[in-house]
Design a protein around this motif. Structure first.
Motif, PDB file in Angstrom:
ATOM      1  N   LYS A 217     -17.480  -7.578 -23.997  1.00  0.00           N
ATOM      2  CA  LYS A 217     -18.353  -7.602 -25.176  1.00  0.00           C
ATOM      3  C   LYS A 217     -18.056  -8.814 -26.057  1.00  0.00           C
ATOM      4  N   LYS A 218     -16.769  -9.103 -26.210  1.00  0.00           N
ATOM      5  CA  LYS A 218     -16.354 -10.213 -27.065  1.00  0.00           C
ATOM      6  C   LYS A 218     -16.913 -11.544 -26.568  1.00  0.00           C
ATOM      7  N   TYR A 219     -16.931 -11.705 -25.235  1.00  0.00           N
ATOM      8  CA  TYR A 219     -17.378 -12.979 -24.663  1.00  0.00           C
ATOM      9  C   TYR A 219     -18.795 -12.883 -24.102  1.00  0.00           C
ATOM     10  N   ARG A 220     -19.593 -11.953 -24.629  1.00  0.00           N
ATOM     11  CA  ARG A 220     -20.982 -11.808 -24.171  1.00  0.00           C
ATOM     12  C   ARG A 220     -21.788 -13.086 -24.432  1.00  0.00           C
ATOM     13  N   LYS A 221     -21.603 -13.672 -25.618  1.00  0.00           N
ATOM     14  CA  LYS A 221     -22.343 -14.898 -25.948  1.00  0.00           C
ATOM     15  C   LYS A 221     -21.927 -16.050 -25.036  1.00  0.00           C
ATOM     16  N   HIS A 222     -20.634 -16.111 -24.748  1.00  0.00           N
ATOM     17  CA  HIS A 222     -20.161 -17.152 -23.836  1.00  0.00           C
ATOM     18  C   HIS A 222     -20.746 -16.937 -22.440  1.00  0.00           C
ATOM     19  N   LEU A 224     -23.582 -15.567 -21.789  1.00  0.00           N
ATOM     20  CA  LEU A 224     -24.988 -15.963 -21.828  1.00  0.00           C
ATOM     21  C   LEU A 224     -25.144 -17.465 -21.583  1.00  0.00           C
ATOM     22  N   VAL A 225     -24.257 -18.253 -22.188  1.00  0.00           N
ATOM     23  CA  VAL A 225     -24.300 -19.708 -21.985  1.00  0.00           C
ATOM     24  C   VAL A 225     -24.021 -20.046 -20.525  1.00  0.00           C
ATOM     25  N   GLU A 254     -24.452  -6.606 -18.334  1.00  0.00           N
ATOM     26  CA  GLU A 254     -24.427  -5.411 -19.168  1.00  0.00           C
ATOM     27  C   GLU A 254     -24.039  -4.182 -18.345  1.00  0.00           C
TER      28      GLU A 254
END
Length: 275
Positions: A217-222, A224-225, A254
């Motif tokens: 969850k913490k690195y979800r944005k990473h 995505l990139v 997910e």
């Protein structure tokens, strides 16, 4: 307390290597046998499968055209893929035939390969976990084949259409070397199949204690990139293609978080029961 089952006590590193070698030998034998069958089905594999995305009547192109017409436009309709395949080396077609057969052998024999992999790691699992062999093989094979189909019916047509129509000048003829075309098809299909194994990989990484749901969850944005970069690498450089490829991968990510949560909860219950 559940105990892990081992084949032999105090096995040395070389003993493990020897066991692994025989698993690899049996997997290679399965690939070879299936590849021989694929080699004999040359006309079907090449004309009906490999070269199908080169035809403007391919099912994916017709689907995009229908979707385009629903919105009152013909923007996604493909009438022609203007390039010809050519062979420039004497042994190129034979070499291509062999490697395509091996690739087909690997794809078709994948459930058996997964079974051999399971047999190699199962001695280090708990008794209850060993009973999940059938589920593991079915789910892993299902995800892989879904990925292969996604790569064949989505990524490959998008890439073939974009690259086949791309031109820097009208003075340049579009004569594509057969090895280059088939390499595109193989890489798209195999890469997609392996990417769809992401939930299985996350399951084992969670079991090993290397990742947690909070970490994912913490690195979800990473993630995505990374997914967007990956989509840009394996698809044509247009936003629509990247979205089409990126969305399923993010869904798998997910799903991996959910799987990781389930694994953590099960491990916690086991610790409570054994306390």
């Amino acid at each position: 307390m559940a105990k892990k089952i081992v084949q032999e006590k105090d096995m040395s590193f070389l003993d493990h290597v020897e066991i692994l070698r025989w698993h690899l030998v049996r997997s290679a034998a399965a690939i070879f046998i299936v590849s021989m069958g694929a080699f004999l089905m040359k006309d079907f594999i090449f004309n009906k499968i490999i070269f199908a995305p080169k035809d403007a009547n391919f099912i994916t192109y017709r689907f995009f055209c229908k979707v385009s017409k629903i919105f009152g436009t013909d923007g996604l309709c493909i009438t022609e893929i203007p390039f010809k395949l050519q062979s420039l080396d004497m042994a190129e077609q034979f070499s291509v035939h062999i490697w395509v057969s091996i690739t087909a052998g690997f794809i078709i024999a994948f459930p058996f390969i997964i079974w051999e992999f399971w047999k190699f790691i199962s001695p280090g699992l708990y008794t209850k976990e060993r009973k999940g062999a059938l589920s593991f093989i079915i789910i892993s094979s299902f995800l892989f084949f879904i990925g292969v189909l996604f790569g064949y019916y989505v990524i490959t047509p998008l890439s073939v259409n974009f690259l086949g129509n791309y031109s820097i000048s009208d003075s340049v003829e579009r004569n594509i070397q057969i090895g280059s075309y088939i390499s595109l098809v193989k890489s798209s299909v195999l890469a997609s199949g392996l990417i769809f194994e992401l939930p299985i990989i996350m399951y084992f990484l969670t079991k090993m204690g290397l990742i947690t749901p909070d970490f994912l969850k913490k690195y979800r944005k990473h993630a995505l990139v990374v997914v967007l970069i990956l989509a840009a690498v394996i698809t044509p450089p247009d936003i629509i293609s990247q979205i089409i490829v990126g969305v399923p991968i993010m869904i798998l990510y997910e799903v991996s978080i959910i799987i990781s949560k389930i694994v953590i909860k099960r491990e916690f219950k086991k610790e409570q029961q054994n306390a």
